[in-house]
Design a protein around this motif. Structure first.
Motif, PDB file in Angstrom:
ATOM      1  N   GLY B 223     -31.836 -15.359 -34.031  1.00 46.68           N
ATOM      2  CA  GLY B 223     -30.398 -15.363 -33.761  1.00 46.68           C
ATOM      3  C   GLY B 223     -29.822 -16.755 -33.901  1.00 46.68           C
ATOM      4  N   ILE B 224     -30.548 -17.731 -33.376  1.00 44.69           N
ATOM      5  CA  ILE B 224     -30.095 -19.124 -33.491  1.00 44.69           C
ATOM      6  C   ILE B 224     -29.953 -19.508 -34.958  1.00 44.69           C
ATOM      7  CG2 ILE B 224     -30.877 -21.499 -33.194  1.00 44.69           C
ATOM      8  CD1 ILE B 224     -31.861 -20.807 -30.456  1.00 44.69           C
ATOM      9  N   VAL B 225     -30.952 -19.127 -35.758  1.00 45.45           N
ATOM     10  CA  VAL B 225     -30.906 -19.456 -37.178  1.00 45.45           C
ATOM     11  C   VAL B 225     -29.654 -18.859 -37.822  1.00 45.45           C
ATOM     12  CG1 VAL B 225     -32.018 -19.015 -39.408  1.00 45.45           C
ATOM     13  CG2 VAL B 225     -33.382 -19.760 -37.448  1.00 45.45           C
ATOM     14  N   PHE B 226     -29.359 -17.595 -37.496  1.00 45.44           N
ATOM     15  CA  PHE B 226     -28.190 -16.980 -38.126  1.00 45.44           C
ATOM     16  C   PHE B 226     -26.890 -17.578 -37.633  1.00 45.44           C
ATOM     17  CE2 PHE B 226     -31.225 -13.597 -39.176  1.00 45.44           C
ATOM     18  CZ  PHE B 226     -31.020 -13.624 -40.530  1.00 45.44           C
ATOM     19  N   ILE B 227     -26.822 -17.855 -36.342  1.00 46.33           N
ATOM     20  CA  ILE B 227     -25.600 -18.496 -35.838  1.00 46.33           C
ATOM     21  C   ILE B 227     -25.418 -19.851 -36.500  1.00 46.33           C
ATOM     22  CG2 ILE B 227     -24.634 -19.630 -33.798  1.00 46.33           C
ATOM     23  CD1 ILE B 227     -25.115 -17.296 -32.216  1.00 46.33           C
ATOM     24  N   GLY B 228     -26.514 -20.587 -36.614  1.00 45.43           N
ATOM     25  CA  GLY B 228     -26.438 -21.897 -37.258  1.00 45.43           C
ATOM     26  C   GLY B 228     -25.979 -21.785 -38.702  1.00 45.43           C
ATOM     27  N   LEU B 229     -26.582 -20.849 -39.436  1.00 45.76           N
ATOM     28  CA  LEU B 229     -26.215 -20.721 -40.845  1.00 45.76           C
ATOM     29  C   LEU B 229     -24.764 -20.291 -41.008  1.00 45.76           C
ATOM     30  CD1 LEU B 229     -29.445 -19.173 -42.393  1.00 45.76           C
ATOM     31  CD2 LEU B 229     -28.605 -21.522 -42.537  1.00 45.76           C
ATOM     32  N   CYS B 230     -24.337 -19.343 -40.166  1.00 45.67           N
ATOM     33  CA  CYS B 230     -22.935 -18.920 -40.247  1.00 45.67           C
ATOM     34  C   CYS B 230     -22.014 -20.092 -39.905  1.00 45.67           C
ATOM     35  CB  CYS B 230     -22.648 -17.798 -39.258  1.00 45.67           C
ATOM     36  SG  CYS B 230     -23.328 -16.248 -39.788  1.00 45.67           S
ATOM     37  N   GLY B 231     -22.393 -20.847 -38.894  1.00 47.79           N
ATOM     38  CA  GLY B 231     -21.579 -22.005 -38.523  1.00 47.79           C
ATOM     39  C   GLY B 231     -21.445 -22.945 -39.704  1.00 47.79           C
ATOM     40  N   LEU B 232     -22.577 -23.218 -40.354  1.00 51.63           N
ATOM     41  CA  LEU B 232     -22.556 -24.086 -41.529  1.00 51.63           C
ATOM     42  C   LEU B 232     -21.646 -23.511 -42.605  1.00 51.63           C
ATOM     43  CD1 LEU B 232     -23.753 -26.444 -43.189  1.00 51.63           C
ATOM     44  CD2 LEU B 232     -25.581 -24.920 -43.884  1.00 51.63           C
ATOM     45  N   ALA B 233     -21.806 -22.213 -42.873  1.00 55.19           N
ATOM     46  CA  ALA B 233     -21.012 -21.592 -43.932  1.00 55.19           C
ATOM     47  C   ALA B 233     -19.521 -21.680 -43.600  1.00 55.19           C
ATOM     48  CB  ALA B 233     -21.432 -20.138 -44.116  1.00 55.19           C
TER      49      ALA B 233
END
Ligand SMILES: Nc1ncnc2c1ncn2[C@@H]1O[C@H](COP(=O)(O)OP(=O)(O)OP(=O)(O)O)[C@@H](O)[C@H]1O
Ligand SMILES: Nc1ncnc2c1ncn2[C@@H]1O[C@H](COP(=O)(O)OP(=O)(O)OP(=O)(O)O)[C@@H](O)[C@H]1O
Ligand SMILES: [Mg+2]
Ligand SMILES: [Mg+2]
Lengths: 302, 253, 270, 253, 270
Positions: B223-233
């Motif tokens: 979940g952290i990875v996806f939140i991070g990636l979405c944040g980056l995007a």
């Protein structure tokens, strides 16, 4: 804490045992035990550590930052399943959970299609809900189950965002006391001697510091017995740990028992089966693996 | 070529992160369920992707985020422009803002439940609150930082009211406003998790909270990875928007 | 009567009037006034230059006359009415240009035309006309940071002229220009002024320029800033920079400066 | 006179807030324990003040905050200067920052407990994380926004290395850095509550979480009031610091 | 041999040498080079002026010579060694001044002295000496935004002179100054140049200034930018602006411009 080094010359300092808890009625024996420890225990000092939520408490327990806790037993089982060396050595209480509903709800069937709150999937409260629906001939999916932090439940019920909830005390009593909810069922009506909170200790403590573990459980049982009196004295101790109205406290104490804190095999196995039946866990730890009754049995003998 | 260049650096970054993480796992010798290794998390991610659970969570979170963030950006820029043009209003609002801003959504949540119930609304409100203040403050700062000579020129040519706002003040304050919007993206994402704790049964925040409750830290990490990636995007999206607007201004005229 | 000793003329003939202007910048040590009781009148269609040493208060006076800064005391009247603030009737050309960095050269020139409610094509046409005037039509798509110093100055000039103001306040508009461009624009300005009955107040440090363009030259001195001499240039336009009378005026201005102690020792023979 | 003026506006602000609040209580007709009225909260505040509990909580929180925030500010400015001067480093760090930044401390907390235990350390770490990113990003933005002509001038006069940093880049980027520091104050305070959830037994965040768990919403509100007021005070302190530094630069030289 | 047709002289006498310089700004439409094969040499102690129409590339050339911008092709050598970047041996005076807004006038002048390891009092003394030279000692405590346009230019000039560079690159340093200040500073500059064997490359749009100060004048034209004419001024210094030979040089420059098509029709008689 950490007073082990450079202590006074009277001999080696006592080890401090840290136990975690949430400020709920269910942890009452711990409160009284800490109060008792102020008179002095033989082998250890007791320090209670309050947490804001179950996950926070479990993080600390799993990582060994506390030695044990009074915790929802399902959470501890879950941790055990994940490879954390934990054992349940006693129950926290018996009964003491109530299904609180909106005054307009008169039977479980009135809950159909409505939102209903539980604190946590891995909780006795979820199982109680399951049992209630099953007894009423309904499917679990017939209500809209919502996981909600317990402090938010009375407000959500008062504003009719949910039709009811089942949770640890004093949150049920709170809604009743302010007249926004009523008790639909008590837990013993659904599941006599239901297993809810347990005193869980880390394996190192039980195996490595047997003497301390034994005294801890001895005193815990004594504290449980004192709590069961529900005297003014024990109430005033409780109120040091959880800041609630007398009315709410009295109400929640009516529903709960603190004696006979041994976790019996039948009760545990029933819990296991429910977990499997509800699909919450494919393979919960067995009684042998998770429950250590040797301390409590030793205490009863002694 | 330039894209390769860009992704090359990102690849180094990802590699470094994974290496440090794997090292921590090896050196720390923690219980595997307490600090999952990259490979375990990879497994968890694959599981989420395959079961389709990820897309559901992602979609719900993005919708909530969009609702809260867009409202925050509009309200922040709008009120920011108002406050910075009407000094006495700002002198009243400023202390209020500074008092309300540092209060955690966790502290508000009893009242948020009282007013907004459970489910989508509190998540959106919390994301709104998190995004609103950075946008507001940077809009006010941006408008106040507009070089006075632009205002002189505008006043001179009789540009006032609405035209002053859209033709002079907004473009001049634009870099500061978008900087605030980028900060707000990050902050608002942070509160997604808090927001989805209040009775939501889906979303990335729920995934994390739920996985934490069930002590599936590999899923928490996923979940952290996806939140991070979405944040980056999302951050990059705002950056792109900013560049495009600037280029359009540059080219049009 | 005012400080410059001129008699007030009929009101409607006077476009711009400043009377008894004082201005002090706080934070300036000693707080000596930058403007000390400055008064002046500018007639409709007149071309007036302000000349004086660096830092004597020329820019400050122009800002006050344009309504961009408030005098501590005194009053500015434009067309008979007290001036409340900047107005597009009186356009100012700032020493720092004040181009909008996010607009192209053309966009900057169009800026002043936008509030006039013209059609887009009319506006573009007018803007391009003035860009051609300053010889920058081929640079119209460039942003200010892509322009040379002199080009920026010319864009600002085009922008000011494009709105066809009644009064033009110019702060050293030709300072960064080469001789030919400067001469060209000076002549264009005179031409425009004649055709459109434009009134101009020009700050310049170029005495030659002042004499070539002005009907009247006001000489300022600093510390505290005031107008100490006024000189009407009674030559027909267009003027010939090489003519004897032209050189005589130039000399008189130089001498006026020398008298106020600003001049260096050596001899000037320009 | 000017102070009176200032406090006058603050007084209006407070008055408005109280009025709206009281109105909500009256109109909403909520259960008193679910939405305490201003008077109740006043009582709770008085209770906290008298028992001395407030000072204990406040002191503990301020100490934790100071430790986390100062570390964040130093690390943020330091790394920000480094990153903005070494482009390839930033190109690696930037995606990492953007990925890590939007992740909530709540999501991190299992790992924070694993590495930092319970009590003071996790609170300080969480405050650090919350404050670090805004300072870092605004430092990088500030340094990149320095007008190139200053760098040209500095290069011309042989000002390089440390002197370039302290004499040119820092002062030129200073407004942006302090803006980031002000944003960070707010963000870091917000996370005080999260930070003090992880096994702390004192502090304003603990007060709020504990009061929430015991449904003493008047105490929650009192905690909110104190967090808000402290946030305001800290914000103003940074503002004052900024003004003083600027004035000193103005006057010295 | 280079594009200007001068033969290379002995290496050690040449301080600055640019050969075959090209420069194109991307984003400029058509991408016509701003510098197209420009070469020049400047001897030690020489005073060279660059004169040309607005936008022809003078500032760009100066930036390249100072190491502030890289040419697309070609090379710049300072004292025989290839120039890698800006150096304090060659100080540039920018058209936009480049004063640090957070430092007072004095602080700005001290800036260049700080890396030299002087004592604080020496540094202050030297800075004040140069501030006096530009007649701004009484304004030393003011911040740039409190200074007039001309004052800013003078502070920048003082800052550049204070480090006593070998080579001074000046981009229209006197453009915003009144006649007297300008003449004063021009004479000070010549005096300094003589005393300290300073080499100067000056961009100016003022032909008069170029003739008064320079040993050699390079005439540039734009589109694409190149040096089209070179003119050595063989007059002894100090020069007399009114002298016949002086006027003759001025006329030759004007004519050179006219030939390249930059001049307006009318007659110039300055
Ligand atoms: N950053 C830039 N990007 C694109 N084009 C530029 C840039 N800087 C300058 N130019 C262009 O290069 C040409 C030369 O500019 P430069 O500043 O060298 O002229 P200049 O001779 O100094 O003019 P002036 O006397 O007006 O200052 C101009 O056409 C200008 O538009
Ligand atoms: N914002 C300000 N704060 C304080 N003092 C200022 C400010 N602006 C200008 N001054 C002072 O006012 C005086 C006059 O400045 P002004 O800009 O009017 O001069 P000027 O005649 O236009 O000079 P120049 O020809 O050099 O542009 C100067 O001494 C300057 O230091
Ligand atoms: Mg001026
Ligand atoms: Mg130039």
């Amino acid at each position: 804490a950490g007073a082990g080094i450079g202590s006074d010359d009277s001999g080696e300092a006592k080890r401090t045992i840290k136990l975690g808890y949430l400020p709920i009625t269910h942890a009452a024996p711990l409160y009284i035990e800490e109060e008792m420890s102020k008179e002095g225990f033989d082998s250890f000092d007791l320090e209670l550590v309050k947490f804001g939520s179950w996950p926070d408490l479990m993080d600390a327990l799993n990582t060994g930052n506390i030695d044990g806790a009074s915790v929802l037993i399902e959470l501890a089982m879950r941790a055990k399943e994940q490879g954390i060396d934990l054992k349940a050595v006693a129950l926290g209480h018996k009964d003491g959970n109530v299904v609180v509903v909106d005054p307009s709800v008169n039977s479980p069937s009135d809950l159909k299609g409505k939102p209903f709150a539980i604190p946590h999937k891995y909780s006795t409260h979820n199982i109680l809900l399951y049992q209630m629906l099953k007894e009423a001939g309904m499917a679990y999916e017939d209500v809209q189950v919502i996981e909600l932090p317990p402090p938010e439940m009375p407000a959500a019920l008062a504003e009719r965002r949910i039709a009811g909830y089942v949770v640890a005390e004093p949150f049920g009593a709170k809604a009743v006391a302010i007249g926004k909810g009523k008790v639909l069922l008590q837990s013993h009506e659904l599941w006599p001697d239901s297993v809810d909170c347990a005193l869980v200790l880390r394996g190192e403590l039980i195996d490595g510091e047997r003497e301390i573990a034994q005294e801890l459980v001895d005193q815990y049982l004594a504290a449980g017995a004192r709590a069961e009196h529900k005297s003014e004295e024990s109430k005033s101790i409780l109120k040091n740990y959880m800041d609630v109205d007398d009315e709410v406290l009295d109400l929640s104490l009516q529903w709960i028992k603190y004696d006979e804190l041994k976790l019996e095999r039948e009760a545990y196995d029933m819990l296991r089966e429910y977990l499997i039946e509800m699909g919450l866990s494919p393979n919960p730890p067995s009684f042998e693996a998770f429950v250590d009754n040797s301390l409590i049995e030793q205490a009863d003998e002694g | 070529m330039r894209i390769l260049d860009k992704f090359g650096f990102a690849a180094i970054a990802v590699f470094l992160l994974l290496a440090v993480w794997q090292l921590a796992v090896l050196v720390g010798d923690y219980e595997a369920s307490l600090l999952p290794a990259p490979a375990d998390v990879g497994g968890a991610i694959a599981e989420l992707l395959q079961s389709g659970a990820l897309w559901t969570h992602l979609r719900v979170s993005l919708l909530r985020f969009a609702a809260g963030y867009v409202a925050a950006a509009l309200a922040g820029v709008g009120l920011g422009l108002l406050f910075s043009r009407v000094p006495w209003l700002w002198r009243i609002a400023d202390p209020l803002v500074q008092v309300i801003r540092p209060v955690s959504p966790i502290a508000w949540s009893p009242f948020i439940v009282l007013w907004f119930g459970i489910g989508n609304a509190p998540a959106i409100v919390i994301i709104f609150l998190a995004g609103f203040f950075p946008v507001l403050l940077s809009t006010v700062a941006g408008v106040r930082g507009v070089d006075p000579i632009y205002l002189k020129v505008a006043g001179n040519f009789g540009i006032a009211g609405h035209a002053l706002l859209t033709r002079i003040i907004l473009p001049a304050a634009f870099p500061s406003i978008t900087a605030g919007m980028r900060i707000a993206i990050g902050t608002a994402w942070i509160f997604l998790v808090s927001g989805e704790m209040v009775g939501s049964q889906s979303g990335l925040g729920y995934l994390i909270v739920d996985s934490r409750n069930t002590i599936r830290l590999d899923l928490v990490m996923a979940g952290i990875v996806f939140i991070g990636l979405c944040g980056l995007a999302l951050d990059r999206a705002v950056l792109l928007f900013e560049r495009r607007v600037r280029r359009r201004w540059g080219a049009s005229g | 009567m005012d400080a410059t000793g001129r008699k007030s003329t009929v009101a409607h003939k006077t476009l711009l009037e400043g009377s008894g202007l004082w201005k002090t910048y706080s934070g300036n040590e000693g707080a000596e006034p930058v403007l000390s009781n400055v008064s002046l009148q500018v007639e409709r269609g007149e071309f007036v230059s302000l000349v004086g040493p660096s830092g004597c208060g020329k820019s400050t006076l122009l800002h006050v006359l344009g309504g961009f800064a408030r005098p501590d005391r005194g009053e500015v009247r434009l067309g008979g009415a007290p001036l409340a603030g900047p107005a597009s009737r009186a356009v100012m050309l700032f020493q720092e240009y004040g181009l909008l960095p996010w607009r192209s050269a053309l966009g900057n020139v169009e800026l002043g035309l936008e509030p006039l409610g013209m059609s887009v094509s009319d506006r573009r046409e007018r803007a391009r006309y003035y860009l051609q005037l300053v010889q920058l039509d081929d640079k119209r798509a460039l942003l200010p940071h892509q322009l040379s110093g002199g080009m920026k100055q010319r864009v600002a000039l085009a922008r000011a002229l494009a709105v066809r103001p009644e009064l033009l306040l110019m702060d050293e508009p030709f300072a960064a220009l080469d001789t030919f461009t400067r001469y060209h624009l000076q002549d264009q300005l005179l031409e425009l002024q004649r055709k459109e009955a434009l009134t101009v107040v020009l700050v310049t440090h170029d005495i030659d320029e002042a004499v070539y363009l002005s009907d009247r030259v006001l000489l300022m001195e600093g510390g505290p800033g005031r107008i100490h001499t006024e000189l009407a240039i009674a030559l027909a336009k267009p003027r010939d920079r090489g003519q004897r009378d032209f050189q005589a005026y130039r000399k008189r201005i130089l001498e006026a400066f020398r008298l106020t102690g600003n001049g260096p020792e050596e001899e000037f023979t320009i």
